[in-house]
Design a protein around this motif. Structure first.
Motif, PDB file in Angstrom:
ATOM      1  N   THR A   1      15.256   8.127  60.067  1.00 46.68           N
ATOM      2  CA  THR A   1      15.191   8.136  58.755  1.00 46.68           C
ATOM      3  C   THR A   1      15.148   9.316  57.736  1.00 46.68           C
ATOM      4  O   THR A   1      15.901   9.396  56.804  1.00 46.68           O
ATOM      5  CB  THR A   1      13.949   7.320  58.081  1.00 46.68           C
ATOM      6  OG1 THR A   1      13.639   6.166  59.135  1.00 46.68           O
ATOM      7  CG2 THR A   1      13.933   6.778  56.662  1.00 46.68           C
TER       8      THR A   1
ATOM      9  N   LYS B   1      13.853  -0.810  43.015  1.00 47.40           N
ATOM     10  CA  LYS B   1      14.768  -1.998  43.178  1.00 47.40           C
ATOM     11  C   LYS B   1      14.981  -2.692  41.916  1.00 47.40           C
ATOM     12  O   LYS B   1      16.260  -3.148  41.414  1.00 47.40           O
ATOM     13  CB  LYS B   1      13.958  -3.129  44.108  1.00 47.40           C
ATOM     14  CG  LYS B   1      14.887  -4.310  44.376  1.00 47.40           C
ATOM     15  CD  LYS B   1      14.676  -4.643  45.798  1.00 47.40           C
ATOM     16  CE  LYS B   1      15.717  -5.584  46.229  1.00 47.40           C
ATOM     17  NZ  LYS B   1      15.853  -5.991  47.872  1.00 47.40           N
TER      18      LYS B   1
ATOM     19  N   SER C   1      14.745   3.382  49.476  1.00 48.55           N
ATOM     20  CA  SER C   1      13.318   2.368  49.361  1.00 48.55           C
ATOM     21  C   SER C   1      12.342   3.353  50.022  1.00 48.55           C
ATOM     22  O   SER C   1      11.325   3.488  49.795  1.00 48.55           O
ATOM     23  CB  SER C   1      13.569   1.257  49.966  1.00 48.55           C
ATOM     24  OG  SER C   1      14.424   0.478  49.155  1.00 48.55           O
ATOM     25  N   VAL C   2      12.636   3.898  51.244  1.00 43.11           N
ATOM     26  CA  VAL C   2      11.658   4.642  51.929  1.00 43.11           C
ATOM     27  C   VAL C   2      11.293   5.633  51.190  1.00 43.11           C
ATOM     28  O   VAL C   2      10.404   6.070  50.998  1.00 43.11           O
ATOM     29  CB  VAL C   2      12.147   4.897  53.518  1.00 43.11           C
ATOM     30  CG1 VAL C   2      11.042   5.738  54.090  1.00 43.11           C
ATOM     31  CG2 VAL C   2      12.444   3.657  54.384  1.00 43.11           C
TER      32      VAL C   2
ATOM     33  N   ASN D   1      20.919   1.950  50.993  1.00 47.72           N
ATOM     34  CA  ASN D   1      19.482   1.390  50.162  1.00 47.72           C
ATOM     35  C   ASN D   1      18.190   1.467  50.776  1.00 47.72           C
ATOM     36  O   ASN D   1      17.215   1.658  50.079  1.00 47.72           O
ATOM     37  CB  ASN D   1      19.778  -0.181  49.914  1.00 47.72           C
ATOM     38  CG  ASN D   1      20.808  -0.276  48.896  1.00 47.72           C
ATOM     39  OD1 ASN D   1      21.113   0.816  48.030  1.00 47.72           O
ATOM     40  ND2 ASN D   1      21.668  -1.255  48.767  1.00 47.72           N
ATOM     41  N   LYS D   2      18.122   1.149  52.411  1.00 43.93           N
ATOM     42  CA  LYS D   2      16.920   1.087  52.848  1.00 43.93           C
ATOM     43  C   LYS D   2      16.255   2.662  52.788  1.00 43.93           C
ATOM     44  O   LYS D   2      15.301   2.839  52.651  1.00 43.93           O
ATOM     45  CB  LYS D   2      17.060   0.775  54.301  1.00 43.93           C
ATOM     46  CG  LYS D   2      15.809   0.482  55.071  1.00 43.93           C
ATOM     47  CD  LYS D   2      16.280   0.055  56.424  1.00 43.93           C
ATOM     48  CE  LYS D   2      15.315   1.141  57.339  1.00 43.93           C
ATOM     49  NZ  LYS D   2      15.819   0.956  58.917  1.00 43.93           N
TER      50      LYS D   2
ATOM     51  N   ASN E   1      21.903   3.105  56.549  1.00 39.94           N
ATOM     52  CA  ASN E   1      21.742   2.276  55.201  1.00 39.94           C
ATOM     53  C   ASN E   1      21.068   2.714  54.111  1.00 39.94           C
ATOM     54  O   ASN E   1      19.898   3.042  53.983  1.00 39.94           O
ATOM     55  CB  ASN E   1      20.837   1.050  55.881  1.00 39.94           C
ATOM     56  CG  ASN E   1      20.563   0.109  54.866  1.00 39.94           C
ATOM     57  OD1 ASN E   1      20.774   0.055  53.673  1.00 39.94           O
ATOM     58  ND2 ASN E   1      20.151  -1.232  55.463  1.00 39.94           N
TER      59      ASN E   1
ATOM     60  N   SER F   1      26.908   6.945  54.092  1.00 34.42           N
ATOM     61  CA  SER F   1      26.903   5.384  53.998  1.00 34.42           C
ATOM     62  C   SER F   1      28.043   5.064  55.181  1.00 34.42           C
ATOM     63  O   SER F   1      27.731   4.227  55.894  1.00 34.42           O
ATOM     64  CB  SER F   1      27.010   4.816  52.826  1.00 34.42           C
ATOM     65  OG  SER F   1      27.997   4.038  52.794  1.00 34.42           O
TER      66      SER F   1
ATOM     67  N   TYR G   1       8.329   1.057  45.500  1.00 35.78           N
ATOM     68  CA  TYR G   1       9.551   0.240  46.115  1.00 35.78           C
ATOM     69  C   TYR G   1      10.127  -0.690  44.895  1.00 35.78           C
ATOM     70  O   TYR G   1      11.339  -0.819  44.580  1.00 35.78           O
ATOM     71  CB  TYR G   1       9.278  -0.369  47.328  1.00 35.78           C
ATOM     72  CG  TYR G   1      10.284  -1.567  47.778  1.00 35.78           C
ATOM     73  CD1 TYR G   1      11.483  -1.150  48.505  1.00 35.78           C
ATOM     74  CD2 TYR G   1       9.974  -2.682  47.617  1.00 35.78           C
ATOM     75  CE1 TYR G   1      12.096  -2.127  49.038  1.00 35.78           C
ATOM     76  CE2 TYR G   1      10.977  -3.709  47.804  1.00 35.78           C
ATOM     77  CZ  TYR G   1      11.968  -3.641  48.802  1.00 35.78           C
ATOM     78  OH  TYR G   1      12.759  -4.171  49.388  1.00 35.78           O
TER      79      TYR G   1
ATOM     80  N   ARG H   1      18.015   0.665  40.737  1.00 38.25           N
ATOM     81  CA  ARG H   1      19.270   0.308  41.428  1.00 38.25           C
ATOM     82  C   ARG H   1      20.386  -0.353  40.689  1.00 38.25           C
ATOM     83  O   ARG H   1      21.359   0.306  40.969  1.00 38.25           O
ATOM     84  CB  ARG H   1      18.830  -0.657  42.414  1.00 38.25           C
ATOM     85  CG  ARG H   1      19.879  -0.667  43.802  1.00 38.25           C
ATOM     86  CD  ARG H   1      19.599  -1.360  44.861  1.00 38.25           C
ATOM     87  NE  ARG H   1      18.408  -0.951  45.580  1.00 38.25           N
ATOM     88  CZ  ARG H   1      17.799  -1.143  46.626  1.00 38.25           C
ATOM     89  NH1 ARG H   1      18.138  -2.527  47.145  1.00 38.25           N
ATOM     90  NH2 ARG H   1      16.763  -0.603  47.315  1.00 38.25           N
TER      91      ARG H   1
END
Lengths: 302, 353
Positions: A172, A87, A198-199, A194-195, A192, A187, A83, A91
Motif C-alpha cells: 500500500t 468518499k 481511502s487508506v 480509490n482504495k 487500486n 492505476s 474515509y 471523490r
C-alpha cells in the motif's frame, strides 16, 4: 522587553517544544499525505482533529468505556470519518478544477464545525476523562515536566515509525508513493487507486485523532472551533517542510513548535502575538522558497 | 434583438428597484426589522461583488476578504466615534494621538476606510501575487489572520479584545444600496472593459494571457486593490450597521470569509448579478433558518431550538451545490433584462451577455 534566560527554563521549553512540535507534525502528516496524492488542501483536516477529541470525550463519558478503549474507538471512528468525507465530498470532484475541490474542502470544514455546534454544543467542555497519572509532573532538580509531555513525544515517535513502515515496507505504501507521482500510470500498473486514497485518508485522520486526544489532554477542554488554529498551523508546518513530503511535514512541525515555544519563552511580552508567528513564518517561507524546505515536485503545464 | 449594454441594464435595474421600494414603502411593509435586513443584503452584496472580482473574474483564489473588511470596519469606526466615546472605551490603554482627537462624517470615514483597505491590499498583494493557486489562498488566509491577531493585540489603536462599542448606526437603506450601486458600476465597467477581458483571459489561462502581452501581475494587482477598496467600504457599512466590533474569529475572522464565499459560490463564481443573488439568498436563508434556533410552538408541541442549526443547513447546501451544481445559479454570465424577457417569451433562459 525582558529576556528570560535560565537553564532550567530552557530545558523545560525544549520539552514543551518537542511535544507541541510533535502534535503539529502529527496533524501536518495528514495534510501532506492528502496533498501529495490529490493536490488538495484538505481544509477539513483541522476539524477532523476536533471530531476525534469529541469522539474520545463521548466514548468515555457516555458509553462508560475505559479510557484506553475510548481513545482507541475514537481513533477508529475518526479514521472512518476521514474515509466517508473523501468518499462523499472529494471523490465526485476528483476530476474537477482544483479550486472546486478546495472550495468543497472549505465547505466540509464549515459543515463539521456547525455539526459539532449543533450536536455537541458550542460551550467548551472540560476534557478530564483520562487517568490522573498523565497530568502528574516529574521534578528533576528545578525542572518540572509533565508526564504527558513524555507520553506525547513517545507516541509521536512510535506513530512516525509506523508511518515509515507503512510507506516503505508495504505494498500500500508503495502504491501511495507511486500515486503521488502519477495517478493514471499507477492505476495502469494494477494498483487500486480509490482504495489507496481511502487508506491515505484513514491513516491521516487517525493520526489527527491521536493528535487531538493528546492536545485535549494538554489544554484540557474541547470545543467546536478548537481545530481551526492547530489545523492551520499544522498546514503551515507542512508548507514550510515542503507540502507533499512526509519528512518535510515532520521537520516543519517541529520547527514551528520550537519557534513558537522559544519566542514566547524568551520574549514573554510577545505572547499575545503567539499565533501570528506561524503565519509570519509561512509568509516569509512562501516569499523566498515557495516549495518549502524539502522540494518534492514541480509542475508546470502549459 | 440588439443586446442591451451593461449600463442600460443597470439603469433599468435601478428604476425597477426604486419603483419596488416606493411601492412597498407606501404600503408600510417595511418595519424596522425588514429595513435592517434589506440594508444587510446590500452590505453582503458589496462584500460578495468585491470578492467575486478576485475569486471569480480574475480567477485567483483569495481567502483574505475578512481581513480587508475588518480593516475598513475598524478604520471608519475609529473615525466616526465621538471623542468622548473613545475616551470612555479605551480604558486599558488610551488611543494613540491622531485618532483620539478627530471625528468626521460617515462618508469621508467610509472612503478613508476603503482607501486604507486598498492600501493593505497592495501591501499584501505585492508579495502574495507572486504565488499561484493554493499557495496564494493560504498566504492571503495567513495575512487575514495576522490582521485579526494584530487587531486583537493592538490595544492602543483598536481597543484589542474589548472591541469598539457605541458606533452610531449611520448605515441606512439608502447608504448601503447607494454604495452597492457604486460597487456594481465600478466592478461592472471593469468586467466589461478591456481590463475585464484581460482578467477573464488570465483566469482561463495565465500563461496564454502572458503570451498575448497582458501584464498578469499588475492586472491581478489592480483587481485585488479594487476588491480591497470595496471590501473596506463594506466593512465600514457593516460596522455602522452592527454598531459593535470585536476581533473574534467568528465575527470578523475567517468565518466571514466563508460566508462571503458561500454567497459567491451559490450565485456563480465570476458573475456580479450572481454575487448579489447569492447575497440575497444568504441574508434571507440565514434569517429564515433562525426558526430552527428558537423555540417553536408547533400546534401546542414545544420544539426546543437548536443553536447553530442555520449554519449547518447552509453548509450542507454549500457542499451540495459544489458537488452537483458547480456553476452556481448564474455561472459566469450576468442576469440581464433581455434574458428575463427571453425567459418569459420562450420559457427558456438565454443568459449570454
Amino acid at each position: 522587553m525582558s529576556v528570560n534566560l535560565d537553564m532550567n527554563v530552557l530545558i523545560q521549553n525544549v520539552f514543551n517544544a518537542l511535544s507541541l512540535g510533535g502534535l503539529y507534525a502529527l496533524i501536518a502528516v495528514g495534510y501532506t499525505m492528502v496533498y501529495g496524492i490529490l493536490r488538495l488542501i484538505n481544509f477539513a483536516h483541522g476539524d477532523i482533529f476536533m471530531m476525534g477529541t469529541y469522539f474520545a470525550f463521548y466514548a468515555i463519558t457516555l458509553l462508560f468505556l475505559p479510557w484506553w478503549l475510548g481513545f482507541l474507538c475514537a481513533i477508529c471512528l475518526t479514521g472512518l470519518l476521514g474515509y466517508s468525507i473523501e468518499k462523499i465530498a472529494y471523490r465526485p470532484l476528483r476530476n474537477a478544477p482544483r479550486i472546486s475541490s478546495l472550495i468543497t474542502a472549505i465547505g466540509m470544514s464549515f459543515f463539521l464545525e456547525s455539526f459539532a455546534v449543533v450536536v455537541f454544543g458550542g460551550i467548551p467542555k472540560s476534557f478530564n476523562v483520562y487517568p490522573k497519572i498523565f497530568s502528574q509532573v516529574i521534578i528533576m532538580g528545578k525542572t518540572r515536566i509533565p508526564i504527558l509531555t513524555f507520553i506525547t513525544i513517545i507516541v509521536t515517535a512510535l506513530l512516525f515509525l509506523f508511518l515509515w513502515w507503512l510507506l516503505y515496507k508495504t505494498k500500500t505504501g508503495l502504491a501511495m508513493r507511486a500515486i503521488s507521482v502519477d495517478i493514471p500510470t499507477t492505476s495502469l500498473m494494477g494498483a487500486n487507486v480509490n482504495k489507496v486514497i481511502s487508506v491515505t485518508f484513514i491513516v491521516g485522520s487517525a493520526f489527527a485523532a491521536v493528535a487531538g486526544i493528546l492536545w485535549a489532554m494538554k489544554y484540557p477542554q474541547v470545543q467546536p472551533y478548537m481545530g481551526f488554529t492547530p489545523g492551520l498551523k499544522a498546514f503551515i508546518a507542512a508548507v514550510i517542510g515542503g507540502i507533499g513530503s512526509i519528512q518535510g511535514a515532520i521537520v516543519g512541525g517541529f520547527l514551528l513548535g520550537f519557534l513558537e515555544i522559544m519566542i514566547v519563552g524568551f520574549l514573554p511580552s510577545l505572547a499575545g502575538y503567539r499565533d501570528a508567528f506561524a503565519y509570519v513564518t509561512l509568509v516569509v517561507i512562501l516569499m523566498f522558497r515557495p516549495t518549502g524546505i524539502f522540494k518534492i515536485y514541480s509542475e508546470q503545464k502549459v | 434583438m440588439k443586446k442591451l449594454s451593461f449600463k442600460v441594464n443597470l439603469i433599468l435595474t435601478i428604476v425597477f428597484l426604486i419603483g419596488i421600494y416606493f411601492f412597498l414603502a407606501n404600503s408600510n411593509i417595511f418595519g424596522d426589522y425588514w429595513s435592517r435586513i434589506i440594508t444587510l443584503i446590500a452590505i453582503y452584496g458589496i462584500m460578495a461583488v468585491s470578492y467575486t472580482l478576485v475569486n471569480g473574474i480574475t480567477g485567483i483564489f483569495s481567502l483574505g476578504q475578512a481581513g480587508f473588511i475588518a480593516i475598513g470596519a475598524y478604520t471608519s469606526a475609529l473615525l466616526t466615534l465621538s471623542i468622548q466615546q473613545k475616551e470612555m472605551s479605551f480604558f486599558i490603554q488610551p488611543l494613540i494621538w491622531p485618532l483620539n482627537s478627530i471625528q468626521m462624517g460617515f462618508l469621508p470615514a467610509t472612503i478613508i476606510g476603503g482607501v486604507v483597505s486598498a492600501f493593505f491590499a497592495f501591501l499584501i498583494g505585492y508579495p502574495s501575487l507572486r504565488l499561484t493557486g493554493d499557495y496564494f489562498a493560504i498566504a492571503t488566509l495567513a495575512f487575514a489572520e495576522i490582521i485579526r491577531i494584530v487587531i486583537q493585540n493592538a490595544y492602543g489603536i483598536t481597543n484589542g479584545t474589548l472591541g469598539l462599542k457605541g458606533i452610531s448606526s449611520y448605515t441606512t437603506v439608502w447608504w448601503a444600496w447607494g454604495w452597492l450601486l457604486v460597487t456594481v458600476l465600478v466592478i461592472g465597467s471593469l468586467k466589461f472593459s478591456s481590463y475585464g477581458r484581460a482578467l477573464r483571459a488570465m483566469s482561463e489561462d495565465p500563461v496564454a494571457a502572458r503570451v498575448m502581452g497582458i501584464n498578469v501581475f499588475w492586472h491581478q494587482m489592480m483587481a485585488f486593490i479594487v476588491s480591497g477598496f470595496f471590501a473596506g467600504v463594506s466593512g465600514s457599512l457593516y460596522a455602522h450597521w452592527i454598531t459593535t466590533l470585536d476581533p473574534r474569529p467568528t465575527s470578523l475572522g475567517v468565518m466571514l470569509t466563508f460566508y462571503v464565499l458561500i454567497m459567491i459560490v451559490i450565485g456563480g463564481l465570476g458573475s456580479i448579478s450572481g454575487a448579489i443573488i447569492g447575497a440575497i439568498f444568504f441574508a434571507f436563508v440565514s434569517q429564515w433558518l433562525r426558526i430552527f434556533e428558537s423555540n417553536v410552538n408547533f400546534f401546542g408541541l414545544a420544539i426546543p431550538g437548536v443553536p447553530g442549526m442555520s449554519m449547518l443547513i447552509l453548509s450542507v447546501i454549500f457542499i451540495v451545490v459544489m458537488i452537483f451544481w458547480r456553476k452556481g445559479l448564474m455561472g459566469k454570465s450576468e442576469l440581464s433584462w433581455q434574458s428575463i424577457y427571453a425567459l418569459f417569451k420562450k420559457g427558456i433562459g438565454d443568459e449570454n451577455v
